[in-house]
Design a protein around this motif. Structure first.
Motif, PDB file in Angstrom:
ATOM      1  N   ASP A  10      19.928  35.758  32.623  1.00 28.46           N
ATOM      2  CA  ASP A  10      21.131  34.932  32.749  1.00 28.46           C
ATOM      3  C   ASP A  10      21.521  34.790  34.217  1.00 28.46           C
ATOM      4  N   ARG A 182      23.554  47.928  23.965  1.00 28.18           N
ATOM      5  CA  ARG A 182      24.136  48.669  25.092  1.00 28.18           C
ATOM      6  C   ARG A 182      23.623  50.105  25.078  1.00 28.18           C
ATOM      7  N   GLN A 191      30.696  42.046  24.581  1.00 30.13           N
ATOM      8  CA  GLN A 191      30.020  42.258  23.293  1.00 30.13           C
ATOM      9  C   GLN A 191      30.850  43.222  22.446  1.00 30.13           C
ATOM     10  N   GLY A 211      20.639  41.948  28.330  1.00 28.63           N
ATOM     11  CA  GLY A 211      20.972  41.250  29.565  1.00 28.63           C
ATOM     12  C   GLY A 211      21.558  42.188  30.589  1.00 28.63           C
ATOM     13  N   ARG A 212      22.882  42.192  30.655  1.00 28.11           N
ATOM     14  CA  ARG A 212      23.576  42.904  31.732  1.00 28.11           C
ATOM     15  C   ARG A 212      23.235  44.377  31.906  1.00 28.11           C
TER      16      ARG A 212
HETATM   17  O1  C5P Z   1      24.318  40.732  28.873  1.00 31.04           O
HETATM   18  P1  C5P Z   1      24.069  40.872  27.412  1.00 31.04           P
HETATM   19  O2  C5P Z   1      23.143  42.033  27.053  1.00 31.04           O
HETATM   20  O3  C5P Z   1      25.319  40.869  26.578  1.00 31.04           O
HETATM   21  O4  C5P Z   1      23.248  39.536  27.057  1.00 31.04           O
HETATM   22  C1  C5P Z   1      22.911  39.182  25.755  1.00 31.04           C
HETATM   23  C2  C5P Z   1      22.170  37.869  25.746  1.00 31.04           C
HETATM   24  O5  C5P Z   1      22.006  37.453  24.390  1.00 31.04           O
HETATM   25  C3  C5P Z   1      22.895  36.726  26.440  1.00 31.04           C
HETATM   26  O6  C5P Z   1      21.902  35.851  26.988  1.00 31.04           O
HETATM   27  C4  C5P Z   1      23.644  36.046  25.322  1.00 31.04           C
HETATM   28  O7  C5P Z   1      23.863  34.687  25.552  1.00 31.04           O
HETATM   29  C5  C5P Z   1      22.673  36.217  24.162  1.00 31.04           C
HETATM   30  N1  C5P Z   1      23.277  36.163  22.827  1.00 31.04           N
HETATM   31  C6  C5P Z   1      24.281  37.026  22.427  1.00 31.04           C
HETATM   32  N2  C5P Z   1      24.809  36.942  21.160  1.00 31.04           N
HETATM   33  C7  C5P Z   1      24.351  36.040  20.307  1.00 31.04           C
HETATM   34  C8  C5P Z   1      23.340  35.155  20.682  1.00 31.04           C
HETATM   35  C9  C5P Z   1      22.818  35.254  21.975  1.00 31.04           C
HETATM   36  O8  C5P Z   1      24.700  37.884  23.193  1.00 31.04           O
HETATM   37  N3  C5P Z   1      24.832  36.002  19.100  1.00 31.04           N
END
Ligand code: C5P
Length: 234
Positions: A10, A182, A191, A211-212
């Protein structure tokens, strides 16, 4: 395809994305997710460039349109040689079957096709009052997942908390791709329904999207390795 950790790239630009990937050594090529932000900013060339570096790619563009348009768009995406793409199950059966057809290359191979059921940002009130869907959220998620499975799709994006139920309804081989991951000691951020890589590994998740906890880490390579280790139970 085996269980794996997918890093959500991202980032807003090619430069930031490649600088992040450069932190990994030549022999380490994580599966990565490219979303709308990066794709719309940089176009198909960023997909080709990352693919040429040896990464598997989940192109997260969530297609949703009439069957013919989605089928033709999927045909274009299959030529980008990505490994996984997705669409909205809300587009219904004819669209999903059209997508599969468009995605299948002349030699019979195709990227994995994954459905989004209800967006996690849609809450019970929006479901009832705006989408005019009168059954509980969990029921629509499972019903959309079953419809996707019946149409021949490979799996769904879902919460790790739903993975076991999806497998129970759609079969063990139906893939679950789960964000909301996480580490036990990392910040949840926005989240809400989260799970650790270790628990996800034991809960029927085939792919976790992280992601993060990796991209914002001081040491992304170590964080990625930790996610893999915990998820695969090594
Ligand atoms: O940073 P993080 O771990 O929260 O990133 C999760 C990734 O998954 C992001 O790219 C987010 O857009 C994607 N995603 C999500 N929840 C969903 C569908 C997609 O967090 N239901």
């Amino acid at each position: 395809m085996a269980k794996d950790v997918i890093i959500a790239l991202d980032f807003p630009t090619r430069e930031e994305t490649l600088a992040f990937l450069d932190r990994f050594g030549a022999g380490e090529k994580p599966f990565v997710k490219i979303g709308m932000e990066l794709f719309y900013a940089e176009g198909p060339s960023i997909v080709r460039e990352i693919k040429a570096r040896g990464h598997k790619i989940f192109l997260d563009l969530k297609l949703h349109d009439i069957p013919n348009t989605v089928s033709r768009a999927m045909n274009v995406l299959s030529r980008l040689d990505v490994d996984m793409v997705n669409l909205h199950a809300a587009g219904a059966g004819e669209m999903m079957r059209g997508a599969l057809k468009g995605l299948t290359r002349e030699d019979g191979t195709r990227p994995l096709l994954i459905a989004v059921t209800q967006l996690t940002s849609t809450d019970a009130a929006a479901l009832k009052n705006e989408l005019l869907i009168d059954v509980p959220m969990a029921e629509t998620v499972m019903s959309y997942a079953k419809n996707a499975a019946d149409c021949g799709l490979d799996g769904v994006v879902c919460s790790p908390l739903e993975a076991e139920q999806v497998k129970g309804k759609c079969g063990e081989g139906f893939l679950t791709v789960t964000p909301g991951i996480r580490f036990a000691d990392s910040a949840a951020g926005d989240q809400k329904r989260i799970m650790t890589p270790e628990k996800a590994g034991k809960s029927g998740c085939d792919y976790i999207v992280v992601g993060r906890p990796i991209t914002q880490s001081d040491d992304p390579v170590a964080a990625y390795r930790r996610a893999v280790r915990e998820f695969l139970g090594q």
